[in-house]
Scaffold this motif. Structure first.
Motif, PDB file in Angstrom:
ATOM      1  N   ASP A   1       0.881  -1.143  -0.091  1.00  0.00           N
ATOM      2  CA  ASP A   1       0.079   0.006   0.258  1.00  0.00           C
ATOM      3  C   ASP A   1       0.989   1.288   0.001  1.00  0.00           C
ATOM      4  OD1 ASP A   1       0.916  -0.440   2.504  1.00  0.00           O
ATOM      5  OD2 ASP A   1      -0.910   0.350   3.577  1.00  0.00           O
ATOM      6  N   VAL A   2       1.818   1.146   0.715  1.00  0.00           N
ATOM      7  CA  VAL A   2       2.823   2.488   0.587  1.00  0.00           C
ATOM      8  C   VAL A   2       3.542   2.463  -0.446  1.00  0.00           C
ATOM      9  CG1 VAL A   2       5.028   3.508   1.648  1.00  0.00           C
ATOM     10  CG2 VAL A   2       3.450   2.089   3.239  1.00  0.00           C
ATOM     11  N   SER A   3       3.888   1.390  -1.240  1.00  0.00           N
ATOM     12  CA  SER A   3       4.678   1.276  -2.615  1.00  0.00           C
ATOM     13  C   SER A   3       3.628   2.222  -3.477  1.00  0.00           C
ATOM     14  CB  SER A   3       4.662   0.132  -3.048  1.00  0.00           C
ATOM     15  OG  SER A   3       5.351   0.090  -4.406  1.00  0.00           O
ATOM     16  N   GLU A   4       2.308   1.820  -3.399  1.00  0.00           N
ATOM     17  CA  GLU A   4       1.447   2.650  -4.538  1.00  0.00           C
ATOM     18  C   GLU A   4       1.124   3.670  -4.260  1.00  0.00           C
ATOM     19  OE1 GLU A   4      -1.445   2.958  -7.400  1.00  0.00           O
ATOM     20  OE2 GLU A   4      -0.060   1.312  -7.081  1.00  0.00           O
ATOM     21  N   LYS A   5       1.253   4.234  -2.857  1.00  0.00           N
ATOM     22  CA  LYS A   5       1.258   5.623  -2.837  1.00  0.00           C
ATOM     23  C   LYS A   5       2.250   6.470  -3.239  1.00  0.00           C
ATOM     24  CE  LYS A   5      -1.850   5.338   1.429  1.00  0.00           C
ATOM     25  NZ  LYS A   5      -2.143   5.379   2.619  1.00  0.00           N
ATOM     26  N   ILE A   6       3.658   5.976  -3.150  1.00  0.00           N
ATOM     27  CA  ILE A   6       4.672   6.505  -3.520  1.00  0.00           C
ATOM     28  C   ILE A   6       4.659   6.592  -5.119  1.00  0.00           C
ATOM     29  CG2 ILE A   6       7.340   6.215  -3.963  1.00  0.00           C
ATOM     30  CD1 ILE A   6       7.174   4.926  -0.972  1.00  0.00           C
ATOM     31  N   LEU A   7       4.237   5.407  -5.819  1.00  0.00           N
ATOM     32  CA  LEU A   7       4.024   5.603  -7.254  1.00  0.00           C
ATOM     33  C   LEU A   7       3.054   6.697  -7.604  1.00  0.00           C
ATOM     34  CD1 LEU A   7       4.252   4.342  -9.971  1.00  0.00           C
ATOM     35  CD2 LEU A   7       2.390   2.742  -9.458  1.00  0.00           C
ATOM     36  N   ARG A   8       1.960   6.826  -6.977  1.00  0.00           N
ATOM     37  CA  ARG A   8       1.176   7.908  -7.288  1.00  0.00           C
ATOM     38  C   ARG A   8       1.846   9.438  -7.145  1.00  0.00           C
ATOM     39  NH1 ARG A   8      -2.957   5.158  -4.550  1.00  0.00           N
ATOM     40  NH2 ARG A   8      -2.970   6.672  -2.689  1.00  0.00           N
ATOM     41  N   PHE A   9       2.532   9.573  -6.009  1.00  0.00           N
ATOM     42  CA  PHE A   9       3.230  10.669  -5.637  1.00  0.00           C
ATOM     43  C   PHE A   9       4.122  11.093  -6.874  1.00  0.00           C
ATOM     44  CE2 PHE A   9       6.101  13.427  -3.925  1.00  0.00           C
ATOM     45  CZ  PHE A   9       5.349  14.348  -2.912  1.00  0.00           C
ATOM     46  N   ALA A  10       4.799   9.941  -7.352  1.00  0.00           N
ATOM     47  CA  ALA A  10       5.865  10.184  -8.314  1.00  0.00           C
ATOM     48  C   ALA A  10       5.180  10.497  -9.466  1.00  0.00           C
ATOM     49  CB  ALA A  10       6.536   8.978  -8.476  1.00  0.00           C
ATOM     50  N   ARG A  11       3.975   9.865  -9.905  1.00  0.00           N
ATOM     51  CA  ARG A  11       3.305  10.158 -11.001  1.00  0.00           C
ATOM     52  C   ARG A  11       2.960  11.577 -11.100  1.00  0.00           C
ATOM     53  NH1 ARG A  11       0.125   5.176 -11.481  1.00  0.00           N
ATOM     54  NH2 ARG A  11      -1.650   6.600 -11.403  1.00  0.00           N
ATOM     55  N   ALA A  12       2.445  11.950  -9.955  1.00  0.00           N
ATOM     56  CA  ALA A  12       1.805  13.198  -9.851  1.00  0.00           C
ATOM     57  C   ALA A  12       3.156  14.346  -9.891  1.00  0.00           C
ATOM     58  CB  ALA A  12       1.279  13.487  -8.510  1.00  0.00           C
ATOM     59  N   GLY A  13       4.150  13.845  -9.602  1.00  0.00           N
ATOM     60  CA  GLY A  13       5.260  14.905  -9.547  1.00  0.00           C
ATOM     61  C   GLY A  13       5.871  15.141 -11.222  1.00  0.00           C
ATOM     62  N   ILE A  14       5.586  13.734 -11.763  1.00  0.00           N
ATOM     63  CA  ILE A  14       5.980  14.113 -13.178  1.00  0.00           C
ATOM     64  C   ILE A  14       5.270  14.805 -14.000  1.00  0.00           C
ATOM     65  CG2 ILE A  14       6.396  12.859 -15.328  1.00  0.00           C
ATOM     66  CD1 ILE A  14       7.431  10.439 -13.387  1.00  0.00           C
ATOM     67  N   ALA A  15       3.877  14.677 -13.627  1.00  0.00           N
ATOM     68  CA  ALA A  15       2.724  15.547 -14.240  1.00  0.00           C
ATOM     69  C   ALA A  15       3.035  16.863 -14.001  1.00  0.00           C
ATOM     70  CB  ALA A  15       1.481  14.845 -13.822  1.00  0.00           C
ATOM     71  N   ALA A  16       3.324  17.145 -12.725  1.00  0.00           N
ATOM     72  CA  ALA A  16       3.298  18.650 -12.208  1.00  0.00           C
ATOM     73  C   ALA A  16       4.826  19.186 -13.216  1.00  0.00           C
ATOM     74  CB  ALA A  16       3.754  18.806 -10.908  1.00  0.00           C
ATOM     75  N   ALA A  17       5.897  18.431 -13.137  1.00  0.00           N
ATOM     76  CA  ALA A  17       7.078  19.041 -13.839  1.00  0.00           C
ATOM     77  C   ALA A  17       6.801  19.136 -15.213  1.00  0.00           C
ATOM     78  CB  ALA A  17       8.148  17.994 -13.411  1.00  0.00           C
ATOM     79  N   THR A  18       5.771  18.160 -15.649  1.00  0.00           N
ATOM     80  CA  THR A  18       5.578  18.624 -17.153  1.00  0.00           C
ATOM     81  C   THR A  18       5.232  20.000 -17.544  1.00  0.00           C
ATOM     82  OG1 THR A  18       5.058  16.227 -17.235  1.00  0.00           O
ATOM     83  CG2 THR A  18       4.459  17.452 -19.265  1.00  0.00           C
ATOM     84  N   LEU A  19       4.639  20.636 -16.564  1.00  0.00           N
ATOM     85  CA  LEU A  19       4.003  21.996 -16.804  1.00  0.00           C
ATOM     86  C   LEU A  19       5.041  23.110 -17.150  1.00  0.00           C
ATOM     87  CD1 LEU A  19       0.976  21.749 -14.298  1.00  0.00           C
ATOM     88  CD2 LEU A  19       0.883  21.554 -16.463  1.00  0.00           C
ATOM     89  N   ARG A  20       6.223  22.800 -16.713  1.00  0.00           N
ATOM     90  CA  ARG A  20       7.311  23.735 -16.534  1.00  0.00           C
ATOM     91  C   ARG A  20       7.571  24.061 -18.084  1.00  0.00           C
ATOM     92  NH1 ARG A  20      11.542  23.297 -11.850  1.00  0.00           N
ATOM     93  NH2 ARG A  20      11.562  25.591 -12.490  1.00  0.00           N
ATOM     94  N   GLY A  21       7.910  25.479 -18.292  1.00  0.00           N
ATOM     95  CA  GLY A  21       8.392  25.823 -19.711  1.00  0.00           C
ATOM     96  C   GLY A  21       7.105  25.911 -20.808  1.00  0.00           C
TER      97      GLY A  21
END
Length: 437
Positions: A5-25
Protein backbone atom coordinates in the motif's frame (compact mmCIF):
# COMPACT_ATOMS: atom_id res chain seq x y z
CA UNK A 1 10.85 -4.18 1.65
CA UNK A 2 8.13 -1.56 1.16
CA UNK A 3 4.54 -2.61 1.96
CA UNK A 4 2.34 -2.78 -1.12
CA UNK A 5 0.00 0.00 0.00
CA UNK A 6 2.90 2.36 0.71
CA UNK A 7 4.54 1.45 -2.59
CA UNK A 8 1.35 2.32 -4.46
CA UNK A 9 1.16 5.70 -2.71
CA UNK A 10 4.78 6.45 -3.61
CA UNK A 11 4.04 5.53 -7.21
CA UNK A 12 1.04 7.87 -7.29
CA UNK A 13 3.13 10.63 -5.72
CA UNK A 14 5.86 10.14 -8.34
CA UNK A 15 3.35 10.13 -11.19
CA UNK A 16 1.83 13.32 -9.87
CA UNK A 17 5.30 14.87 -9.60
CA UNK A 18 6.09 13.96 -13.19
CA UNK A 19 2.82 15.51 -14.29
CA UNK A 20 3.49 18.70 -12.36
CA UNK A 21 7.01 18.96 -13.73
CA UNK A 22 5.68 18.54 -17.24
CA UNK A 23 3.98 21.92 -16.97
CA UNK A 24 7.25 23.81 -16.62
CA UNK A 25 8.30 25.91 -19.57
CA UNK A 26 4.99 25.35 -21.35
CA UNK A 27 2.23 27.79 -22.19
CA UNK A 28 -1.55 27.99 -22.18
CA UNK A 29 -2.75 29.32 -25.50
CA UNK A 30 -5.88 31.46 -25.30
CA UNK A 31 -7.53 31.66 -28.71
CA UNK A 32 -10.08 34.41 -28.28
CA UNK A 33 -10.78 38.12 -28.37
CA UNK A 34 -13.06 39.41 -25.61
CA UNK A 35 -13.62 37.05 -22.69
CA UNK A 36 -17.05 35.44 -22.43
CA UNK A 37 -19.39 35.77 -19.49
CA UNK A 38 -18.00 32.53 -18.01
CA UNK A 39 -15.59 33.32 -15.18
CA UNK A 40 -13.26 30.49 -16.18
CA UNK A 41 -12.89 32.06 -19.62
CA UNK A 42 -11.10 35.04 -18.11
CA UNK A 43 -7.52 33.74 -18.19
CA UNK A 44 -5.49 34.97 -15.19
CA UNK A 45 -1.79 35.05 -16.24
CA UNK A 46 -0.54 35.56 -12.68
CA UNK A 47 -2.40 32.44 -11.51
CA UNK A 48 -0.86 30.33 -14.28
CA UNK A 49 2.64 31.67 -13.60
CA UNK A 50 2.52 31.34 -9.81
CA UNK A 51 0.91 27.91 -9.56
CA UNK A 52 2.13 26.15 -12.71
CA UNK A 53 5.13 28.08 -14.07
CA UNK A 54 3.19 28.43 -17.33
CA UNK A 55 2.95 31.43 -19.60
CA UNK A 56 -0.35 32.58 -21.04
CA UNK A 57 -0.39 33.56 -24.69
CA UNK A 58 -3.40 35.19 -26.33
CA UNK A 59 -4.10 34.98 -30.05
CA UNK A 60 -7.08 36.80 -31.51
CA UNK A 61 -9.50 34.53 -33.36
CA UNK A 62 -9.01 36.64 -36.48
CA UNK A 63 -5.73 34.73 -36.88
CA UNK A 64 -7.80 31.78 -38.11
CA UNK A 65 -9.30 33.97 -40.83
CA UNK A 66 -5.87 35.29 -41.82
CA UNK A 67 -4.37 31.84 -42.10
CA UNK A 68 -7.31 30.50 -44.09
CA UNK A 69 -7.38 33.48 -46.45
CA UNK A 70 -3.63 33.51 -46.98
CA UNK A 71 -3.29 29.69 -47.22
CA UNK A 72 -1.03 29.43 -44.16
CA UNK A 73 -1.53 25.71 -43.66
CA UNK A 74 -0.22 22.53 -45.25
CA UNK A 75 -2.31 22.03 -48.44
CA UNK A 76 -1.36 18.36 -48.67
CA UNK A 77 -2.58 17.72 -45.13
CA UNK A 78 -5.80 19.58 -45.89
CA UNK A 79 -6.52 17.29 -48.85
CA UNK A 80 -5.76 14.27 -46.68
CA UNK A 81 -8.07 15.63 -43.99
CA UNK A 82 -10.96 16.10 -46.41
CA UNK A 83 -10.60 12.57 -47.76
CA UNK A 84 -10.57 11.21 -44.19
CA UNK A 85 -13.63 13.27 -43.24
CA UNK A 86 -15.52 11.98 -46.26
CA UNK A 87 -14.65 8.39 -45.36
CA UNK A 88 -15.14 8.54 -41.57
CA UNK A 89 -17.39 11.43 -40.48
CA UNK A 90 -21.04 10.56 -40.98
CA UNK A 91 -23.20 13.66 -41.37
CA UNK A 92 -26.46 13.39 -39.44
CA UNK A 93 -29.74 14.89 -40.55
CA UNK A 94 -30.31 18.59 -39.89
CA UNK A 95 -32.59 18.24 -36.89
CA UNK A 96 -32.63 21.96 -36.03
CA UNK A 97 -33.09 24.20 -39.02
CA UNK A 98 -35.58 22.69 -41.47
CA UNK A 99 -36.00 24.73 -44.66
CA UNK A 100 -33.79 27.46 -43.20
CA UNK A 101 -30.75 25.17 -43.02
CA UNK A 102 -27.57 25.41 -45.04
CA UNK A 103 -27.58 24.06 -48.59
CA UNK A 104 -25.40 21.02 -49.40
CA UNK A 105 -22.93 23.36 -51.12
CA UNK A 106 -22.76 25.59 -48.04
CA UNK A 107 -22.30 22.59 -45.78
CA UNK A 108 -19.42 21.34 -47.92
CA UNK A 109 -17.77 24.75 -47.63
CA UNK A 110 -18.19 24.57 -43.85
CA UNK A 111 -16.59 21.11 -43.74
CA UNK A 112 -13.60 22.54 -45.57
CA UNK A 113 -13.39 25.50 -43.21
CA UNK A 114 -13.60 23.49 -39.99
CA UNK A 115 -10.97 21.05 -41.29
CA UNK A 116 -8.64 24.01 -41.77
CA UNK A 117 -9.48 25.22 -38.26
CA UNK A 118 -8.23 21.90 -36.82
CA UNK A 119 -4.93 22.18 -38.65
CA UNK A 120 -4.48 25.86 -37.79
CA UNK A 121 -5.28 25.43 -34.08
CA UNK A 122 -2.79 22.58 -33.82
CA UNK A 123 -0.15 24.63 -35.67
CA UNK A 124 -0.76 27.52 -33.28
CA UNK A 125 -0.23 25.21 -30.32
CA UNK A 126 2.85 23.22 -31.34
CA UNK A 127 4.06 24.66 -34.64
CA UNK A 128 4.56 22.95 -37.96
CA UNK A 129 7.88 22.77 -39.86
CA UNK A 130 5.92 22.41 -43.11
CA UNK A 131 4.95 26.08 -42.80
CA UNK A 132 8.59 27.10 -42.91
CA UNK A 133 8.94 25.25 -46.21
CA UNK A 134 6.00 27.29 -47.47
CA UNK A 135 7.72 30.54 -46.49
CA UNK A 136 6.03 31.16 -43.13
CA UNK A 137 8.93 30.88 -40.71
CA UNK A 138 7.34 32.67 -37.76
CA UNK A 139 4.08 30.77 -37.99
CA UNK A 140 6.01 27.50 -38.15
CA UNK A 141 7.24 27.97 -34.58
CA UNK A 142 3.93 27.70 -32.74
CA UNK A 143 3.56 28.67 -29.08
CA UNK A 144 4.78 25.54 -27.24
CA UNK A 145 1.30 25.14 -25.77
CA UNK A 146 0.54 22.18 -23.54
CA UNK A 147 -3.11 23.26 -23.39
CA UNK A 148 -5.33 25.74 -25.15
CA UNK A 149 -8.82 27.16 -25.27
CA UNK A 150 -10.99 28.54 -28.06
CA UNK A 151 -13.44 31.25 -27.07
CA UNK A 152 -15.73 30.89 -30.09
CA UNK A 153 -18.98 32.21 -28.75
CA UNK A 154 -20.37 34.66 -29.49
CA UNK A 155 -18.42 37.08 -31.65
CA UNK A 156 -17.01 34.22 -33.71
CA UNK A 157 -20.00 31.90 -33.97
CA UNK A 158 -22.42 34.66 -34.95
CA UNK A 159 -20.56 34.83 -38.25
CA UNK A 160 -18.11 31.90 -38.61
CA UNK A 161 -18.39 28.10 -38.28
CA UNK A 162 -18.21 27.03 -34.64
CA UNK A 163 -15.25 25.29 -33.02
CA UNK A 164 -16.97 22.01 -32.17
CA UNK A 165 -15.37 19.87 -34.87
CA UNK A 166 -11.96 21.42 -34.21
CA UNK A 167 -12.18 20.77 -30.47
CA UNK A 168 -13.55 17.24 -30.84
CA UNK A 169 -10.80 16.18 -33.24
CA UNK A 170 -7.97 17.77 -31.26
CA UNK A 171 -9.25 16.38 -27.94
CA UNK A 172 -9.44 12.87 -29.45
CA UNK A 173 -6.54 10.42 -29.75
CA UNK A 174 -6.70 10.10 -33.53
CA UNK A 175 -7.25 12.06 -36.72
CA UNK A 176 -6.33 11.88 -40.41
CA UNK A 177 -2.67 11.48 -39.42
CA UNK A 178 -3.41 8.33 -37.43
CA UNK A 179 -3.37 7.59 -33.71
CA UNK A 180 -1.57 10.22 -31.65
CA UNK A 181 -1.60 11.85 -28.23
CA UNK A 182 -4.78 13.82 -27.56
CA UNK A 183 -4.46 17.59 -27.29
CA UNK A 184 -6.14 19.59 -24.53
CA UNK A 185 -8.44 22.28 -25.92
CA UNK A 186 -11.04 23.85 -23.65
CA UNK A 187 -14.42 24.81 -25.07
CA UNK A 188 -15.36 28.49 -24.69
CA UNK A 189 -11.78 29.04 -23.52
CA UNK A 190 -12.75 27.88 -20.00
CA UNK A 191 -9.14 27.78 -18.86
CA UNK A 192 -10.01 26.48 -15.38
CA UNK A 193 -11.72 23.46 -16.90
CA UNK A 194 -8.82 23.20 -19.35
CA UNK A 195 -6.44 22.85 -16.40
CA UNK A 196 -8.53 19.99 -15.00
CA UNK A 197 -8.44 18.36 -18.44
CA UNK A 198 -4.67 18.81 -18.50
CA UNK A 199 -4.17 17.26 -15.06
CA UNK A 200 -6.23 14.22 -15.99
CA UNK A 201 -4.46 13.82 -19.31
CA UNK A 202 -0.97 14.06 -17.81
CA UNK A 203 -1.78 11.60 -15.05
CA UNK A 204 -3.38 8.96 -17.27
CA UNK A 205 -2.15 9.44 -20.83
CA UNK A 206 -5.77 9.24 -21.94
CA UNK A 207 -7.92 11.85 -23.65
CA UNK A 208 -9.89 14.23 -21.43
CA UNK A 209 -13.57 14.94 -21.80
CA UNK A 210 -15.05 18.44 -21.64
CA UNK A 211 -18.73 18.65 -20.79
CA UNK A 212 -21.37 20.94 -19.41
CA UNK A 213 -22.62 19.69 -16.05
CA UNK A 214 -26.11 20.21 -17.34
CA UNK A 215 -28.98 18.41 -15.61
CA UNK A 216 -29.65 16.26 -12.53
CA UNK A 217 -32.20 13.51 -13.05
CA UNK A 218 -33.67 11.78 -10.01
CA UNK A 219 -35.40 8.39 -10.30
CA UNK A 220 -38.69 10.18 -9.54
CA UNK A 221 -38.16 12.75 -12.29
CA UNK A 222 -37.19 10.05 -14.79
CA UNK A 223 -40.34 8.11 -13.94
CA UNK A 224 -42.48 11.20 -14.36
CA UNK A 225 -40.86 12.21 -17.66
CA UNK A 226 -40.57 8.80 -19.32
CA UNK A 227 -42.77 6.34 -17.42
CA UNK A 228 -39.76 4.09 -16.82
CA UNK A 229 -37.91 3.20 -13.61
CA UNK A 230 -34.27 4.16 -13.18
CA UNK A 231 -32.01 1.51 -11.62
CA UNK A 232 -29.44 3.99 -10.24
CA UNK A 233 -29.90 6.59 -7.45
CA UNK A 234 -29.87 9.44 -9.97
CA UNK A 235 -27.63 10.66 -12.76
CA UNK A 236 -26.02 13.82 -14.07
CA UNK A 237 -26.28 14.68 -17.75
CA UNK A 238 -22.82 15.62 -19.03
CA UNK A 239 -23.34 17.21 -22.43
CA UNK A 240 -21.96 20.06 -24.51
CA UNK A 241 -22.33 21.53 -27.96
CA UNK A 242 -20.24 18.83 -29.58
CA UNK A 243 -16.62 19.20 -28.47
CA UNK A 244 -16.22 16.12 -26.24
CA UNK A 245 -13.45 13.71 -27.20
CA UNK A 246 -14.58 10.78 -29.33
CA UNK A 247 -12.60 8.52 -26.99
CA UNK A 248 -15.52 9.04 -24.59
CA UNK A 249 -17.77 6.89 -26.77
CA UNK A 250 -16.23 4.00 -24.81
CA UNK A 251 -15.57 1.95 -27.92
CA UNK A 252 -12.00 1.17 -26.87
CA UNK A 253 -12.29 -2.21 -25.18
CA UNK A 254 -10.21 -3.37 -22.25
CA UNK A 255 -10.84 -7.02 -21.34
CA UNK A 256 -14.06 -6.79 -23.32
CA UNK A 257 -15.30 -3.78 -21.35
CA UNK A 258 -15.72 -0.20 -22.59
CA UNK A 259 -12.69 1.97 -21.89
CA UNK A 260 -10.70 5.08 -22.78
CA UNK A 261 -7.12 3.98 -23.35
CA UNK A 262 -3.77 5.78 -23.43
CA UNK A 263 -3.09 6.61 -27.05
CA UNK A 264 -0.20 4.11 -27.28
CA UNK A 265 -2.61 1.26 -26.52
CA UNK A 266 -5.36 2.21 -28.98
CA UNK A 267 -5.67 0.03 -32.06
CA UNK A 268 -6.74 1.23 -35.49
CA UNK A 269 -9.93 -0.83 -35.16
CA UNK A 270 -10.77 0.83 -31.84
CA UNK A 271 -10.24 4.30 -33.27
CA UNK A 272 -12.51 3.36 -36.18
CA UNK A 273 -15.14 2.10 -33.73
CA UNK A 274 -15.13 5.49 -31.98
CA UNK A 275 -15.61 7.22 -35.33
CA UNK A 276 -18.40 4.84 -36.31
CA UNK A 277 -20.20 5.60 -33.03
CA UNK A 278 -20.10 9.33 -33.76
CA UNK A 279 -22.23 11.30 -36.18
CA UNK A 280 -22.02 14.99 -37.04
CA UNK A 281 -25.07 17.21 -36.75
CA UNK A 282 -25.36 20.51 -38.64
CA UNK A 283 -25.29 23.27 -36.05
CA UNK A 284 -28.39 24.97 -34.73
CA UNK A 285 -28.40 28.26 -36.65
CA UNK A 286 -30.51 29.86 -33.95
CA UNK A 287 -27.35 30.50 -31.96
CA UNK A 288 -24.57 29.17 -34.19
CA UNK A 289 -25.41 31.46 -37.07
CA UNK A 290 -22.15 30.69 -38.85
CA UNK A 291 -22.93 26.96 -38.91
CA UNK A 292 -20.65 24.11 -38.04
CA UNK A 293 -20.95 20.47 -37.06
CA UNK A 294 -21.42 19.01 -33.58
CA UNK A 295 -20.48 15.48 -32.64
CA UNK A 296 -23.34 13.25 -31.53
CA UNK A 297 -22.85 10.05 -29.56
CA UNK A 298 -23.86 8.21 -26.39
CA UNK A 299 -21.09 7.09 -24.04
CA UNK A 300 -21.21 3.40 -23.19
CA UNK A 301 -22.00 2.61 -19.58
CA UNK A 302 -19.86 0.96 -16.94
CA UNK A 303 -16.66 2.97 -17.33
CA UNK A 304 -14.99 4.21 -14.12
CA UNK A 305 -14.45 7.94 -14.56
CA UNK A 306 -13.38 10.90 -12.44
CA UNK A 307 -14.92 14.32 -12.93
CA UNK A 308 -12.87 17.31 -11.77
CA UNK A 309 -12.67 21.06 -12.00
CA UNK A 310 -10.58 23.95 -10.69
CA UNK A 311 -12.41 27.03 -9.42
CA UNK A 312 -10.69 30.34 -8.69
CA UNK A 313 -12.11 32.12 -5.64
CA UNK A 314 -11.25 35.76 -5.00
CA UNK A 315 -9.50 36.10 -1.64
CA UNK A 316 -8.88 32.37 -1.43
CA UNK A 317 -7.27 31.30 -4.68
CA UNK A 318 -7.74 28.03 -6.57
CA UNK A 319 -9.64 25.04 -5.22
CA UNK A 320 -10.07 21.61 -6.80
CA UNK A 321 -13.28 19.57 -6.98
CA UNK A 322 -13.23 15.82 -7.57
CA UNK A 323 -16.04 13.32 -8.08
CA UNK A 324 -15.34 9.66 -8.81
CA UNK A 325 -18.08 7.58 -10.33
CA UNK A 326 -19.21 5.62 -13.39
CA UNK A 327 -20.72 6.23 -16.77
CA UNK A 328 -24.24 4.91 -17.11
CA UNK A 329 -26.14 3.76 -20.17
CA UNK A 330 -29.88 3.97 -19.48
CA UNK A 331 -32.37 1.93 -21.49
CA UNK A 332 -32.95 3.42 -24.92
CA UNK A 333 -36.52 4.38 -24.01
CA UNK A 334 -35.20 6.58 -21.19
CA UNK A 335 -32.21 8.05 -23.01
CA UNK A 336 -34.12 9.04 -26.13
CA UNK A 337 -36.78 10.94 -24.20
CA UNK A 338 -34.38 12.72 -21.84
CA UNK A 339 -31.94 13.54 -24.62
CA UNK A 340 -34.67 15.36 -26.55
CA UNK A 341 -35.44 17.47 -23.49
CA UNK A 342 -31.88 18.87 -23.54
CA UNK A 343 -30.27 18.72 -26.97
CA UNK A 344 -30.46 15.60 -29.16
CA UNK A 345 -27.70 16.82 -31.49
CA UNK A 346 -24.93 16.85 -28.90
CA UNK A 347 -22.78 14.11 -27.29
CA UNK A 348 -24.11 12.65 -24.04
CA UNK A 349 -22.36 11.05 -21.09
CA UNK A 350 -24.59 9.97 -18.20
CA UNK A 351 -22.58 10.17 -14.96
CA UNK A 352 -23.40 8.49 -11.64
CA UNK A 353 -21.06 9.62 -8.85
CA UNK A 354 -20.02 7.32 -6.02
CA UNK A 355 -21.98 8.37 -2.94
CA UNK A 356 -20.79 8.48 0.67
CA UNK A 357 -24.09 9.35 2.34
CA UNK A 358 -22.86 12.67 3.72
CA UNK A 359 -21.86 16.18 2.70
CA UNK A 360 -21.49 16.94 -1.00
CA UNK A 361 -21.85 13.21 -1.73
CA UNK A 362 -24.96 12.60 0.35
CA UNK A 363 -26.87 12.01 -2.89
CA UNK A 364 -26.49 12.67 -6.60
CA UNK A 365 -28.29 16.00 -6.40
CA UNK A 366 -25.82 17.25 -3.77
CA UNK A 367 -22.89 16.55 -6.09
CA UNK A 368 -24.31 18.81 -8.78
CA UNK A 369 -25.51 21.40 -6.25
CA UNK A 370 -21.97 21.73 -4.86
CA UNK A 371 -20.25 21.87 -8.26
CA UNK A 372 -18.62 25.27 -8.78
CA UNK A 373 -19.51 25.90 -12.42
CA UNK A 374 -21.52 24.49 -15.30
CA UNK A 375 -18.42 22.84 -16.79
CA UNK A 376 -16.49 19.75 -15.73
CA UNK A 377 -13.63 17.66 -17.08
CA UNK A 378 -13.68 13.87 -16.90
CA UNK A 379 -11.05 11.18 -17.35
CA UNK A 380 -11.09 7.42 -17.47
CA UNK A 381 -10.43 5.65 -14.19
CA UNK A 382 -10.71 6.61 -10.55
CA UNK A 383 -7.79 9.02 -10.31
CA UNK A 384 -8.98 11.14 -7.39
CA UNK A 385 -6.06 10.06 -5.19
CA UNK A 386 -3.59 11.10 -7.90
CA UNK A 387 -5.30 14.47 -8.27
CA UNK A 388 -5.24 15.07 -4.50
CA UNK A 389 -1.52 14.34 -4.31
CA UNK A 390 -0.70 16.58 -7.24
CA UNK A 391 -2.92 19.35 -5.91
CA UNK A 392 -1.01 19.29 -2.62
CA UNK A 393 2.29 19.57 -4.47
CA UNK A 394 0.94 22.56 -6.36
CA UNK A 395 -0.57 24.08 -3.15
CA UNK A 396 -4.18 23.83 -4.34
CA UNK A 397 -6.62 22.77 -1.60
CA UNK A 398 -9.29 20.19 -2.44
CA UNK A 399 -12.74 21.47 -1.46
CA UNK A 400 -14.78 18.45 -2.52
CA UNK A 401 -13.98 14.78 -3.12
CA UNK A 402 -15.26 11.26 -2.51
CA UNK A 403 -11.90 9.44 -2.40
CA UNK A 404 -11.61 6.86 0.41
CA UNK A 405 -9.40 8.20 3.20
CA UNK A 406 -6.95 5.30 3.07
CA UNK A 407 -6.11 6.20 -0.54
CA UNK A 408 -5.21 9.83 0.16
CA UNK A 409 -1.52 10.73 0.21
CA UNK A 410 -0.21 14.22 0.94
CA UNK A 411 3.25 15.39 2.08
CA UNK A 412 4.02 14.67 5.75
CA UNK A 413 4.29 18.40 6.44
CA UNK A 414 0.49 18.61 6.18
CA UNK A 415 0.31 16.82 9.57
CA UNK A 416 1.63 19.97 11.26
CA UNK A 417 -1.52 21.88 10.34
CA UNK A 418 -4.09 20.00 12.39
CA UNK A 419 -5.91 16.69 12.61
CA UNK A 420 -8.88 17.69 10.46
CA UNK A 421 -7.49 16.75 7.07
CA UNK A 422 -9.57 19.10 4.94
CA UNK A 423 -8.81 22.10 7.13
CA UNK A 424 -5.15 21.12 7.33
CA UNK A 425 -5.02 21.01 3.54
CA UNK A 426 -6.32 24.58 3.32
CA UNK A 427 -3.93 25.84 6.00
CA UNK A 428 -0.88 24.10 4.53
CA UNK A 429 -1.58 25.37 1.02
CA UNK A 430 -2.06 28.93 2.33
CA UNK A 431 1.09 28.73 4.43
CA UNK A 432 3.41 27.33 1.77
CA UNK A 433 1.89 29.33 -1.07
CA UNK A 434 2.05 28.66 -4.81
CA UNK A 435 4.93 26.41 -5.81
CA UNK A 436 6.44 28.79 -8.37
CA UNK A 437 5.74 32.22 -6.81
Amino acid sequence: TIPADVSEKILRFARAGIAAATLRGKSYLSMGSVAMGIAGSIVDPEFFEDYFNMRCISVDMSEFIRRVNENIYDPEEFERAMAWIKANCKQYEDIYNGKDGKTPEQQQAIWEYVAKMVIIARDLMIGNPKLAELGFGEEALGHNAIAAGFQGQRQWTDHMPNGDFMETILNSSFDWNGIREAFVVATENDALNGLAMLFGHLLTGTASGFSDVRTYWSPEAVKKATGFDLDVPGMIHLINSGATTMDATGRQNADGKPAMKPFWEISADEAKACLDATSWVPANLGYFRGGGFSSRFLTRGGMPVTMSRINLVKGLGPVLQIAEGYTYEPPKEIHDQLDKRTDPGWPTTWFVPNLTGEGAFKDVYSVMANWGANHGAFNYGHIGADLITMAAMLRIPVCMHNVPEDQIFRPNAWAAFGMDKEGADYRACANFGPLYR
